[in-house]
Design a protein around this motif. Sequence first.
Motif, mmCIF file in Angstrom:
data_model
loop_
_atom_site.group_PDB
_atom_site.id
_atom_site.type_symbol
_atom_site.label_atom_id
_atom_site.label_comp_id
_atom_site.label_asym_id
_atom_site.label_seq_id
_atom_site.Cartn_x
_atom_site.Cartn_y
_atom_site.Cartn_z
ATOM 1 N N GLU A 1 0.837 -1.202 0.000
ATOM 2 C CA GLU A 1 0.000 0.000 0.000
ATOM 3 C C GLU A 1 0.871 1.251 0.000
ATOM 4 O OE1 GLU A 1 -3.424 2.185 2.721
ATOM 5 O OE2 GLU A 1 -3.127 0.017 2.882
ATOM 6 N N ALA A 2 1.912 1.271 0.840
ATOM 7 C CA ALA A 2 2.825 2.419 0.860
ATOM 8 C C ALA A 2 3.577 2.530 -0.455
ATOM 9 C CB ALA A 2 3.800 2.288 2.026
ATOM 10 N N THR B 1 2.532 1.762 -3.379
ATOM 11 C CA THR B 1 1.635 2.349 -4.375
ATOM 12 C C THR B 1 1.411 3.833 -4.116
ATOM 13 O OG1 THR B 1 0.513 0.230 -4.656
ATOM 14 C CG2 THR B 1 -0.679 2.201 -5.371
ATOM 15 N N ARG B 2 1.309 4.191 -2.840
ATOM 16 C CA ARG B 2 0.976 5.573 -2.478
ATOM 17 C C ARG B 2 2.137 6.531 -2.678
ATOM 18 N NH1 ARG B 2 1.726 7.463 2.509
ATOM 19 N NH2 ARG B 2 1.841 5.327 3.303
ATOM 20 N N LEU B 3 3.372 6.086 -2.439
ATOM 21 C CA LEU B 3 4.527 6.974 -2.472
ATOM 22 C C LEU B 3 5.197 6.966 -3.839
ATOM 23 C CD1 LEU B 3 6.154 6.192 0.998
ATOM 24 C CD2 LEU B 3 4.551 8.025 0.403
ATOM 25 N N THR C 1 2.124 1.343 6.900
ATOM 26 C CA THR C 1 0.690 1.539 6.703
ATOM 27 C C THR C 1 -0.091 1.081 7.925
ATOM 28 O OG1 THR C 1 0.931 1.274 4.316
ATOM 29 C CG2 THR C 1 -1.266 0.960 5.238
ATOM 30 N N ARG D 1 -2.574 18.556 -4.966
ATOM 31 C CA ARG D 1 -2.702 17.659 -3.804
ATOM 32 C C ARG D 1 -3.450 18.344 -2.668
ATOM 33 N NH1 ARG D 1 2.724 16.714 -5.146
ATOM 34 N NH2 ARG D 1 3.457 17.910 -3.339
ATOM 35 N N TRP E 1 -7.073 17.127 -0.997
ATOM 36 C CA TRP E 1 -7.254 16.910 0.437
ATOM 37 C C TRP E 1 -8.406 17.752 0.972
ATOM 38 C CZ3 TRP E 1 -7.171 19.396 5.138
ATOM 39 C CH2 TRP E 1 -6.970 18.590 6.275
#
Length: 318
Positions: A150-151, A153-155, A178, A277, A281
């Motif tokens: 997950e990290a 993919t996110r970073l 995560t 971004r 948010w």
Amino acid sequence: MAPTLPLLVVTGPTASGKSSFALALASRLPVEIITVDSAQVYRGMDIGTAKPSADERASVQHHLIDVVDPSEPYSAARFAADAAPLIDDIRGRGRLPLLVGGTMLYLRALLEGLSVLPPADPALRRALSAEAETLGVPALHARLAAIDPEAGTRLHPNDWQRIQRALEIHAVTGRPATAAYGAATTVPRLGPILRFVFEGPERAVLHQRIADRFHRMMREGLLDEVRALHRRADLHPQLPSIRSVGYRQLWRHLDGELDLEDAVEAGIAATRQLAKRQLTWLRRQPRDRRLPEDRDLAIAHVIEDVGRLASERPPRQA
């Protein structure tokens, strides 16, 4: 007992005009400003962070500007620890604390709390940095993706600061970052809060403002400001300060990686991505009141909400 004075929060994307709006609001309400900006905390980084001028700081009390040296990392957790007592102090003076800025992680840390995470491990960070120098940041990103998909993919593969922290958390706790970030948080008690979003103009106008502001900063001496930092032996591009938008692109120019024109364009593009971004948010915060771009009308909305809250018994609690 008189109701607790509300905490005012004004957020928005970079270059939206929220800082000038806050100054205008200060002419109508007795506020002190707590800056929510991960770059303005650093001393000697003035032009590229669009810090308020000396005259502006003299007219309205500002807090959490020029807090640390660029060689010293400053975190969301530290911001929350610094800001919470300031809110009490400002209320104690009979004034309204006003949070203004666009560093959303800082804001979330203060208003919603953070997971309990291990402190930084300097030795481990040095070892990871040495690996990044040898293998490249994308290689460590691939390692992170293997242990924390997950990290991964996110970073972004080049987001070294967050990749390093995620690997550090895993090494210290044995758990994916995560999972650690998803653990229970301690939410601070901050009393009544009024939250506002100053989105500014439509996207095309905002993008032009960003470009115009960056070129103005260059005329005002931003390259010389970055050059002075670049000469310091204790600073390097992995530090949070130097990774600030605009600074990291001009640092690459001074390292010989980009010519100046390309570095400027990269800085403008990175600032536009930051604004995107931030807007993403903010649009996930449905409870926040959207303020119109018309400044006088926006100020009237804030004053109206402050007056409404003051008439409530008892005050709402955060």
